[in-house]
Design a protein around this motif. Structure first.
Motif, PDB file in Angstrom:
ATOM      1  N   LEU A   5       0.831  -1.211   0.000  1.00 46.98           N
ATOM      2  CA  LEU A   5       0.000   0.000   0.000  1.00 46.98           C
ATOM      3  C   LEU A   5       0.863   1.257   0.000  1.00 46.98           C
ATOM      4  CD1 LEU A   5      -2.807  -1.014   2.551  1.00 46.98           C
ATOM      5  CD2 LEU A   5      -2.969  -0.868   0.049  1.00 46.98           C
ATOM      6  N   VAL A   6       1.979   1.204   0.723  1.00 54.84           N
ATOM      7  CA  VAL A   6       2.888   2.352   0.741  1.00 54.84           C
ATOM      8  C   VAL A   6       3.466   2.592  -0.649  1.00 54.84           C
ATOM      9  CG1 VAL A   6       5.095   3.213   1.627  1.00 54.84           C
ATOM     10  CG2 VAL A   6       3.472   2.113   3.177  1.00 54.84           C
ATOM     11  N   TYR A   7       3.893   1.510  -1.306  1.00 52.54           N
ATOM     12  CA  TYR A   7       4.430   1.648  -2.661  1.00 52.54           C
ATOM     13  C   TYR A   7       3.341   2.084  -3.639  1.00 52.54           C
ATOM     14  CZ  TYR A   7       9.047  -0.239  -1.639  1.00 52.54           C
ATOM     15  OH  TYR A   7      10.319  -0.418  -1.153  1.00 52.54           O
ATOM     16  N   THR A  33       7.024  14.814  -0.899  1.00 49.55           N
ATOM     17  CA  THR A  33       8.183  15.158  -0.082  1.00 49.55           C
ATOM     18  C   THR A  33       7.847  15.106   1.407  1.00 49.55           C
ATOM     19  OG1 THR A  33       8.947  16.612  -1.862  1.00 49.55           O
ATOM     20  CG2 THR A  33       9.977  16.904   0.286  1.00 49.55           C
ATOM     21  N   VAL A  34       6.622  15.451   1.749  1.00 48.77           N
ATOM     22  CA  VAL A  34       6.193  15.401   3.149  1.00 48.77           C
ATOM     23  C   VAL A  34       5.990  13.954   3.614  1.00 48.77           C
ATOM     24  CG1 VAL A  34       4.337  16.006   4.759  1.00 48.77           C
ATOM     25  CG2 VAL A  34       5.141  17.694   3.100  1.00 48.77           C
ATOM     26  N   LEU A  35       5.344  13.150   2.792  1.00 50.19           N
ATOM     27  CA  LEU A  35       4.967  11.794   3.206  1.00 50.19           C
ATOM     28  C   LEU A  35       6.148  10.831   3.267  1.00 50.19           C
ATOM     29  CD1 LEU A  35       1.608  11.341   1.240  1.00 50.19           C
ATOM     30  CD2 LEU A  35       1.892  11.506   3.717  1.00 50.19           C
ATOM     31  N   PHE A  36       7.140  11.024   2.401  1.00 44.28           N
ATOM     32  CA  PHE A  36       8.265  10.088   2.342  1.00 44.28           C
ATOM     33  C   PHE A  36       9.520  10.811   2.826  1.00 44.28           C
ATOM     34  CE2 PHE A  36       5.167   8.888  -0.890  1.00 44.28           C
ATOM     35  CZ  PHE A  36       4.904   7.587  -0.506  1.00 44.28           C
ATOM     36  N   PRO A  37       9.903  10.579   4.072  1.00 40.39           N
ATOM     37  CA  PRO A  37      10.999  11.346   4.679  1.00 40.39           C
ATOM     38  C   PRO A  37      12.348  11.061   4.030  1.00 40.39           C
ATOM     39  CG  PRO A  37      10.324   9.544   6.112  1.00 40.39           C
ATOM     40  CD  PRO A  37       9.324   9.594   4.996  1.00 40.39           C
ATOM     41  N   SER A  38      13.289  11.963   4.284  1.00 32.91           N
ATOM     42  CA  SER A  38      14.610  11.869   3.655  1.00 32.91           C
ATOM     43  C   SER A  38      15.475  10.757   4.236  1.00 32.91           C
ATOM     44  CB  SER A  38      15.347  13.203   3.810  1.00 32.91           C
ATOM     45  OG  SER A  38      15.510  13.518   5.186  1.00 32.91           O
ATOM     46  N   CYS A  39      15.003  10.083   5.270  1.00 29.39           N
ATOM     47  CA  CYS A  39      15.818   9.044   5.923  1.00 29.39           C
ATOM     48  C   CYS A  39      15.545   7.646   5.378  1.00 29.39           C
ATOM     49  CB  CYS A  39      15.581   9.074   7.439  1.00 29.39           C
ATOM     50  SG  CYS A  39      13.859   8.842   7.917  1.00 29.39           S
ATOM     51  N   VAL A  40      14.744   7.515   4.313  1.00 27.83           N
ATOM     52  CA  VAL A  40      14.520   6.205   3.697  1.00 27.83           C
ATOM     53  C   VAL A  40      15.094   6.210   2.285  1.00 27.83           C
ATOM     54  CG1 VAL A  40      12.496   5.601   5.061  1.00 27.83           C
ATOM     55  CG2 VAL A  40      12.198   6.885   2.944  1.00 27.83           C
ATOM     56  N   TRP A  41      15.598   5.038   1.861  1.00 26.27           N
ATOM     57  CA  TRP A  41      16.260   4.917   0.566  1.00 26.27           C
ATOM     58  C   TRP A  41      15.736   3.687  -0.162  1.00 26.27           C
ATOM     59  CZ3 TRP A  41      19.389   9.115   0.205  1.00 26.27           C
ATOM     60  CH2 TRP A  41      19.834   9.681   1.400  1.00 26.27           C
ATOM     61  N   TYR A 159       2.239   5.730  13.968  1.00 25.66           N
ATOM     62  CA  TYR A 159       2.144   4.593  13.058  1.00 25.66           C
ATOM     63  C   TYR A 159       2.400   4.962  11.593  1.00 25.66           C
ATOM     64  CZ  TYR A 159       0.381   2.025  17.067  1.00 25.66           C
ATOM     65  OH  TYR A 159       0.272   1.423  18.300  1.00 25.66           O
ATOM     66  N   PRO A 160       1.957   6.131  11.093  1.00 25.16           N
ATOM     67  CA  PRO A 160       2.260   6.468   9.690  1.00 25.16           C
ATOM     68  C   PRO A 160       3.757   6.468   9.389  1.00 25.16           C
ATOM     69  CG  PRO A 160       0.545   7.905  10.533  1.00 25.16           C
ATOM     70  CD  PRO A 160       1.052   7.127  11.694  1.00 25.16           C
ATOM     71  N   TYR A 161       4.552   7.089  10.253  1.00 30.24           N
ATOM     72  CA  TYR A 161       6.004   7.140  10.048  1.00 30.24           C
ATOM     73  C   TYR A 161       6.591   5.726  10.047  1.00 30.24           C
ATOM     74  CZ  TYR A 161      10.936   8.244  10.998  1.00 30.24           C
ATOM     75  OH  TYR A 161      12.307   8.329  10.944  1.00 30.24           O
ATOM     76  N   LYS A 162       6.186   4.927  11.003  1.00 26.31           N
ATOM     77  CA  LYS A 162       6.716   3.561  11.125  1.00 26.31           C
ATOM     78  C   LYS A 162       6.366   2.718   9.908  1.00 26.31           C
ATOM     79  CE  LYS A 162       6.535  -0.511  14.133  1.00 26.31           C
ATOM     80  NZ  LYS A 162       6.024  -1.058  15.413  1.00 26.31           N
ATOM     81  N   LEU A 163       5.114   2.788   9.463  1.00 28.32           N
ATOM     82  CA  LEU A 163       4.673   1.973   8.338  1.00 28.32           C
ATOM     83  C   LEU A 163       5.347   2.399   7.043  1.00 28.32           C
ATOM     84  CD1 LEU A 163       0.858   1.723   9.172  1.00 28.32           C
ATOM     85  CD2 LEU A 163       2.622  -0.022   9.513  1.00 28.32           C
ATOM     86  N   ILE A 164       5.483   3.710   6.842  1.00 28.96           N
ATOM     87  CA  ILE A 164       6.105   4.205   5.614  1.00 28.96           C
ATOM     88  C   ILE A 164       7.585   3.845   5.582  1.00 28.96           C
ATOM     89  CG2 ILE A 164       6.789   6.299   4.385  1.00 28.96           C
ATOM     90  CD1 ILE A 164       4.084   7.489   5.170  1.00 28.96           C
ATOM     91  N   CYS A 165       8.286   4.108   6.665  1.00 30.38           N
ATOM     92  CA  CYS A 165       9.728   3.830   6.693  1.00 30.38           C
ATOM     93  C   CYS A 165      10.022   2.334   6.634  1.00 30.38           C
ATOM     94  CB  CYS A 165      10.358   4.448   7.943  1.00 30.38           C
ATOM     95  SG  CYS A 165      10.367   6.253   7.942  1.00 30.38           S
ATOM     96  N   ASN A 170      16.005   0.501   2.964  1.00 28.46           N
ATOM     97  CA  ASN A 170      17.096   1.179   3.670  1.00 28.46           C
ATOM     98  C   ASN A 170      16.536   2.327   4.511  1.00 28.46           C
ATOM     99  OD1 ASN A 170      19.527  -0.132   2.227  1.00 28.46           O
ATOM    100  ND2 ASN A 170      18.284   0.609   0.530  1.00 28.46           N
ATOM    101  N   TYR A 171      16.996   2.386   5.740  1.00 31.41           N
ATOM    102  CA  TYR A 171      16.496   3.388   6.685  1.00 31.41           C
ATOM    103  C   TYR A 171      17.654   3.916   7.514  1.00 31.41           C
ATOM    104  CZ  TYR A 171      14.191   5.200  10.909  1.00 31.41           C
ATOM    105  OH  TYR A 171      13.788   5.982  11.972  1.00 31.41           O
ATOM    106  N   SER A 172      17.774   5.245   7.628  1.00 33.20           N
ATOM    107  CA  SER A 172      18.868   5.844   8.402  1.00 33.20           C
ATOM    108  C   SER A 172      18.342   6.897   9.364  1.00 33.20           C
ATOM    109  CB  SER A 172      19.905   6.477   7.453  1.00 33.20           C
ATOM    110  OG  SER A 172      19.313   7.501   6.669  1.00 33.20           O
ATOM    111  N   GLY A 173      17.121   6.707   9.840  1.00 32.57           N
ATOM    112  CA  GLY A 173      16.515   7.686  10.727  1.00 32.57           C
ATOM    113  C   GLY A 173      16.944   7.543  12.168  1.00 32.57           C
TER     114      GLY A 173
END
Length: 451
Positions: A5-7, A33-41, A159-165, A170-173
């Motif tokens: 669902l995220v994809y 840009t808001v929904l997908f933070p800069s700490c995921v790759w 939960y939104p942040y956790k589910l999206i990331c 890859n995650y560097s948050g």
């Protein structure tokens, strides 16, 4: 299932960005840009995040579909001189530290585009869109996101942040995705929604309020929904727990409120504010002096001393692009984690700018902010959106100087500034053409009479 669902959400936003035009493309770029933070790759080497895909896809489509308009608009962007000076200073930084290393110049090009490309992209859209329509289209998504921010504070879990990331490889948050994400401090509520840090969320809210408050009469939404919208946004600003965000938003509101008042009333308000500030100053100092209360004065002094040591040998052009993240910070996440616990993250954009790019680089950054401010301020009587422009750049520059640019938070404000700049330039040209038309008619009539 959740990852799919995220994809799917990302692909839907990407599709709108690729296939639609004008206002919908801006909304897709901004919300993505808001929904997908800069700490995921999505890809780790080279690092490619959802934000990068959206930004580079926008430029590719704009270049291929509207080549002539793209080139013409780039030439007419009002901030091309400070952007060019920033690019030159960055190149000097790389050359003085790494010579003509192609790999470093590639990293420099990406860093420049991923930092300042948002203002250029939004300007391109702003040249051919209606600011009223953008305000209207963003209204419902921003209201929904604001409600999620309040829910995050109420249940102490994000939960939104956790589910999206968690959906990306890859995650560097800063936060552990293996447990419930709760960024609350012992003495204050803190929320992040889908950004990387409460400070980044505060930057987003400050930018949105700077856009909507001066333009509250310029989009067609029921007044009760507007009122609810502002209540939700201000509630989120309080709940994210950023003192700098509250201060900068307060400045925006104060300037906007007194903008059209009589000079005597303005002076009276300034006197009252100055008196109140002098009384409250000691309390503020005491609050910041407590090390357990976020960013303390002692911490900032340690960061200042650390910065002076770092820039001592290379004061003009600095130590190199991303020097801090490569050599000081443990992760490349805008200072979220570093080796030296005594200086923590850099609590001001001044420190990393000076260390990485020297006094020349920091000077060009200030020049860009001043250039944008003067552009909007000189056109302050043209339209209320120019008020949004100069209030936003003033408050955001002060915000970054006081607290820093966490998690690519500048992208939010640069997109809003870019679209406002584009809409302003188009409106200015239309106004000039309307003024010149009667003169042309009078000239033609005079020539006919002579004939």
């Amino acid at each position: 299932m959740i990852s799919a669902l995220v994809y799917l959400l990302f692909c839907a936003i990407w599709f709108v960005l690729l296939m639609n035009d004008t206002e919908k493309r801006f909304c897709a770029l901004f919300l993505g840009t808001v929904l997908f933070p800069s700490c995921v790759w999505i890809i780790d080497s080279p690092k490619v995040s959802p934000q990068h895909i959206l930004l580079y896809s926008f430029f590719a489509v704009e270049f291929l579909k509207n080549y002539n308009f793209f080139i013409k608009t780039i030439k007419e962007i009002p901030i091309k001189i400070p952007l060019l000076l920033i690019a030159v200073s960055f190149c000097c930084t790389v050359y003085t530290n790494e010579g003509l290393n192609p790999k470093e110049f590639y990293a420099l090009a990406r860093h420049f585009i991923e930092l300042y490309g948002y203002v250029v992209a939004a300007f391109l859209i702003g040249r051919k869109c209606d600011i009223k329509e953008i305000l209207r289209q963003l209204f419902v998504p921003l209201l929904i996101l604001g409600c999620f921010g309040i829910i995050e504070a109420l249940i102490s879990a994000n939960y939104p942040y956790k589910l999206i990331c968690s959906a990306f490889p890859n995650y560097s948050g800063f936060y552990d995705l293996g447990s419930d994400i709760n960024v609350r401090d012992s003495w204050r509520i803190r929320t992040i929604l889908t950004t990387t840090h409460p400070t980044a969320y505060s930057t987003l809210l400050c930018s949105i309020l700077a856009l909507y408050v001066p333009l509250f009469r310029n989009f067609d939404i029921n007044k009760y929904w507007k009122l609810f919208f502002y209540i939700v946004l201000f509630a989120n600003l309080f709940l994210c727990g950023s003192r700098t965000g509250i201060l900068c938003t307060g400045i925006i509101l104060s300037f906007w409120i007194v903008h059209k008042m009589h000079i005597i009333i303005k002076l009276t308000i300034v006197f009252i504010l100055a008196l109140s500030a002098s009384i409250a100053l000691q309390k503020v100092i005491d609050n910041f002096s407590q090390e357990s209360r976020g960013s303390s004065l002692q911490l900032r002094q340690q960061q200042l001393i650390f910065s002076i040591i770092q820039i001592a040998n290379k004061p003009l052009f600095g130590n190199g692009v991303s020097y801090l993240t490569k050599n000081i910070f443990e992760t490349d996440a805008y200072g979220d984690r570093i080796r030296d616990e005594e200086i923590m993250g850099m609590e001001s954009i001044v420190f990393p700018k000076l260390i990485n790019y020297g006094f020349i680089g920091f000077g060009t950054y200030l020049l860009l902010s001043a250039w944008i401010f003067l552009y909007f301020y000189r056109r302050r009587e043209l339209h209320p959106m120019t008020q949004s422009g100069y209030l936003l750049i003033f408050s955001i520059t002060m915000f970054f100087i006081l607290t820093g640019n966490m998690g690519n938070a500048s992208a939010y404000s640069y997109m809003i500034l870019g679209v406002l700049m584009g809409c302003t330039q188009t409106l200015e040209k239309e106004s000039k053409e309307e003024e010149d038309e009667p003169k042309q008619i009078e000239s033609d009539t005079a020539q006919q009479d002579v004939g």
